[in-house]
Design an enzyme around this catalytic site. Sequence first.
Site, short mmCIF file in Angstrom:
data_model
loop_
_atom_site.label_atom_id
_atom_site.label_comp_id
_atom_site.label_asym_id
_atom_site.label_seq_id
_atom_site.Cartn_x
_atom_site.Cartn_y
_atom_site.Cartn_z
N HIS A 16 0.83 -1.21 0.00
CA HIS A 16 0.00 0.00 0.00
C HIS A 16 0.87 1.26 0.00
CE1 HIS A 16 -3.61 2.37 1.23
NE2 HIS A 16 -2.68 3.15 1.74
N GLU A 17 1.86 1.29 0.89
CA GLU A 17 2.73 2.47 0.98
C GLU A 17 3.60 2.62 -0.27
OE1 GLU A 17 1.97 4.60 3.19
OE2 GLU A 17 0.69 3.19 4.25
N HIS B 73 1.67 4.51 -2.91
CA HIS B 73 1.81 5.96 -2.71
C HIS B 73 3.17 6.43 -3.24
CE1 HIS B 73 -1.74 6.65 -0.24
NE2 HIS B 73 -1.38 5.70 0.62
#
Length: 157
Positions: free
Chosen positions: A67-68, A71
């Site tokens: 997820h990170e 980003h």
Amino acid sequence: MDNKKLQKLVEDISIQFFQKPFRHLALFNPRLRSTGGRYLLGTHNIEINRKYFEQLGETELYGIIKHELCHYHLHLEGKGYQHRDPEFKQLLKQVGAPRFCTPLPAVKRTVQSKKILIYACKECAQIYKRKRAINTAKYVCGKCRGQLVKVKELTSS
């Protein structure tokens, strides 16, 4: 797991799922409370909440890292990296990353008894209920400016 192993894991996941290198720092941040991890826009570093790894295991950690990294890679490419952006949502699906992390199991807290202090004005009998003590030498009644006195202290559990 320490920060060196986390750094290596993030670099490996980045190559495996995104086919792009991760060139910044990945580390555990003990101050994180309500989130599994965060991507820092200014430094491009990724911080991970160690409690998620300890309580929910490696599978959850992999999801948070992916997820990170979504980003991270979208931000560096100048694309939509925020949760609401369609590019971000599409990349999450593509790499199999969760949109939100699993909530941590609730910690059982001891129930503290709540105390309520009751003050009254000597002049007009106005009642004041407070959670914190009042300095009766300093504060007066807001209605008539009379002297306040502590009437009683209630405790409930």
